[in-house]
Design an enzyme around this catalytic site. Sequence first.
Site, PDB file in Angstrom:
ATOM      1  N   GLY A  12       0.952  -1.317   0.005  1.00  0.00           N
ATOM      2  CA  GLY A  12       0.022   0.097  -0.038  1.00  0.00           C
ATOM      3  C   GLY A  12       0.858   1.210  -0.090  1.00  0.00           C
ATOM      4  N   GLY A  60      -0.427   4.477   0.406  1.00  0.00           N
ATOM      5  CA  GLY A  60      -1.103   5.785   0.661  1.00  0.00           C
ATOM      6  C   GLY A  60      -0.182   6.308   1.784  1.00  0.00           C
ATOM      7  N   PHE A  61      -1.089   7.354   2.491  1.00  0.00           N
ATOM      8  CA  PHE A  61      -0.505   7.919   3.628  1.00  0.00           C
ATOM      9  C   PHE A  61       0.389   6.958   4.641  1.00  0.00           C
ATOM     10  CE2 PHE A  61      -3.918  10.713   2.711  1.00  0.00           C
ATOM     11  CZ  PHE A  61      -3.369  11.787   2.257  1.00  0.00           C
ATOM     12  N   GLY A  62       0.134   5.946   5.172  1.00  0.00           N
ATOM     13  CA  GLY A  62       0.587   4.920   5.833  1.00  0.00           C
ATOM     14  C   GLY A  62       2.118   4.329   5.450  1.00  0.00           C
ATOM     15  N   GLU A 102     -18.035  18.497   2.234  1.00  0.00           N
ATOM     16  CA  GLU A 102     -17.105  19.138   1.189  1.00  0.00           C
ATOM     17  C   GLU A 102     -17.924  19.045  -0.364  1.00  0.00           C
ATOM     18  OE1 GLU A 102     -13.026  18.909   3.591  1.00  0.00           O
ATOM     19  OE2 GLU A 102     -13.764  17.215   2.142  1.00  0.00           O
ATOM     20  N   ASP A 151      -6.041   3.252   7.789  1.00  0.00           N
ATOM     21  CA  ASP A 151      -7.653   2.965   7.636  1.00  0.00           C
ATOM     22  C   ASP A 151      -7.961   1.527   7.947  1.00  0.00           C
ATOM     23  OD1 ASP A 151      -8.040   5.853   7.594  1.00  0.00           O
ATOM     24  OD2 ASP A 151      -8.839   5.570   5.557  1.00  0.00           O
ATOM     25  N   ALA A 196      -5.914  10.805   7.598  1.00  0.00           N
ATOM     26  CA  ALA A 196      -4.864  10.863   7.018  1.00  0.00           C
ATOM     27  C   ALA A 196      -3.482  10.867   8.156  1.00  0.00           C
ATOM     28  CB  ALA A 196      -4.540  11.661   6.021  1.00  0.00           C
TER      29      ALA A 196
END
Lengths: 446, 446
Positions: free
Chosen positions: B15, B17-19, B175, B313, B329
């Site tokens: 992954g 993503g952020f992590g 949003e 997540d 995040a």
Amino acid sequence: MAEDGKPRHRVVIVGGGFGGLLAAQGLRKAPCDVTVIDRRNFHLFQPLLYQVATGGLSPANIAAPLRSMLRRQKNTRVILGEVVGFDLAAKTVQLKDGERVPFDTLVLATGATHAYFGHDEWAELAPGLKSIEDATEIRRRVLSAFERAEREPDPAARQRLLTFVIVGGGPTGVEMAGAIRELATQTLKNDFRAFDPASARIVLVEGHERLLPPFHEKLSRKAKSALLRMGVLVMNSAVVTDVEPDHVLVKTSSGAERIDTETVIWAAGVRASDLGKLIADAVGGVELDRAGRVMINPDCTVGGRSDVFVVGDMAHGKYADGRQLPGVAPVAMQQGEYVAKLIARRLAGDVSPAESFRYWDKGMMATIGAAKAVAQSGGMRISGFVAWLVWLFIHILYLARFENRVLVLWQWFFNWVTRNRAARLITGEAATRPADPRRDGKGSAG
Amino acid sequence: MAEDGKPRHRVVIVGGGFGGLLAAQGLRKAPCDVTVIDRRNFHLFQPLLYQVATGGLSPANIAAPLRSMLRRQKNTRVILGEVVGFDLAAKTVQLKDGERVPFDTLVLATGATHAYFGHDEWAELAPGLKSIEDATEIRRRVLSAFERAEREPDPAARQRLLTFVIVGGGPTGVEMAGAIRELATQTLKNDFRAFDPASARIVLVEGHERLLPPFHEKLSRKAKSALLRMGVLVMNSAVVTDVEPDHVLVKTSSGAERIDTETVIWAAGVRASDLGKLIADAVGGVELDRAGRVMINPDCTVGGRSDVFVVGDMAHGKYADGRQLPGVAPVAMQQGEYVAKLIARRLAGDVSPAESFRYWDKGMMATIGAAKAVAQSGGMRISGFVAWLVWLFIHILYLARFENRVLVLWQWFFNWVTRNRAARLITGEAATRPADPRRDGKGSAG
């Protein structure tokens, strides 16, 4: 309705490309109601599609909503629809969903698509470059090939993945070849661990004995030597005879050659929009040329109809000396403007025969990599960095019609300085299933 | 291989993503070989996906090639692949194409997707917002609805087309609602001839009695009144009980209500990546929470395995007081950094028990339209323009990790000044068949 209660003259323009857009804009002050019909909601600056295909620009950088471009033009509406037929007796255009749009004057400008010279089965294996989806699909294939090469232990299979064949040595083919080569040697320089991206082979296959056949011979030579210096392999007088999932066959003067590759890009043939045949049949007695283009009259009308115009890539127009006009943006734009003026003149009551359309040929140009180009205008021929500056200037000038012009300029400058290409995303449905991006279905997107 | 000939410790991160990205970056100087595996070739800044979904930004503005972000990190390689299984005895990760990637330490960070609370049949009708393809699909649906309204003669059908229902009043829902409302009232202001885009109804449906439930009550109220002032319809304590092609059913305290709409956006539920269950089963005796998140140990390891970490997540982590960490995040980023430090410490020979992960909660924020936001940090709560400036600053700060940060800033500023949204393209395969964009299949793209 006009203010005096009489119904206003209705102009229907099919296609929001260069020809259609310029025709619509040319009618902004004319006393008529203009309807622009397009299948897409945006005007696309096709000459820069190769930048999207190689991750240099985002689709939105070279496309602008048609509606937004025409928003201030109160006599004009835009509808998203696909034209499937014409009823010239009733004077209506038929849309796919059944709606019929009435017109008093009809302007057709739906352009062209790629042609595979009777080998439509190659379309899946060798996508062309005409739409945003084409561009993001090519981007996906090119980037996926590098990704797969990173995981490919077999050297032969890896070299096959790192071989890119571009069929067609016109401006699009030359631009694609240069851009992919730079992607490999500069942008992706440090990105991979299993191979050096500079080992990628970019093969440009052109049937003619030189590249950029319509250009002056000297510029063809310059373009070729610039590509060779960059490391592109150029094959002239070479015809693709077969395209398979893992190779192409090329016939050259010295025999047949097999090139192992999984990424083929088609930049060779052009076929006019199918609406060309539909309108020719509807008018009757109108011929099409070999590429399906409608043979138009000197005033861009078709057959005996003074109320039906065809412009741009779907039209076969002529210079005063009888030679065929090239299928380039300036011709479409000038024809669009010409037709708008002609319609406006008629609406003003002047029904005298129109002067023939005359193409003002400002020249032609093609880029070769990040900072080189060839250009000719009249007897003037330039190449190298100066030609590229001219190319850049002219393209920026056109993009100035878009609202995001500053962004494009900036993105470009940024790419140029950093040799980066920020938009190199692999998107589309197939992209989420990476095992074999080539076979897994349709990609598109982002 | 290390220089002394001993095989180097292998860290596999699944992954990007952020992590995953922060974990990889945190290991750049550690004496180990890092492999990052992702299905996509880019890192995505998910908090700004709503900007892509509403045509404000291009996909490339909020995504950067993972490979490029990690290019200078010589101990790290990136491979594009889909993980389908784990063999913890052999210590390998299995990819979909059969390859097995060996690891000494495994870090899982594959995030979450949307959940439909047992109504997966709603997924087609009410897309969520987790990927670039989701965002371009939503963009396509929203813009197509306006396009179809322009051609719809029946007022009731037109109002149905101009009704947008957003399910879920968390930050994403708030949003989206604000952005679509602004798209209608500002960006598209002069674009249509058959209706006033300001007549579009944007309905935000939230099950809780207030919006943004995790925020302080005062900010929830501020957010709601800001949305109401903009013209968004807000339904609280309202649960969607059915989603059909032409309407949704909503149950409120006062009964059931039918909302005629063809565009529903799902921002309600979250479900952890399926790899959570796979790793829990592989480790054995590990529980998942209701959303499929892996219950992790205080040091982010799983069950009795000190060599398997789960972050972001897909993990169910806890504050020191036992409350669950939010799925945002900053948690993923801090966990990624924490795990990298822990691994580096072990590699340096320090095998003493690790200090528990402690989330440093810097607060949370949500934007409401172009220049308003709500934000809270500790006891501090701000709203309005100042909150929006803070929001902007923090997002720009993060995007500074991307190479195209200046562009995003510029695009934003440009949008803000002109109220334009340059990236409002309808792309994807279905887009070329406009009759009924909703039913015609999958869109994606551009």
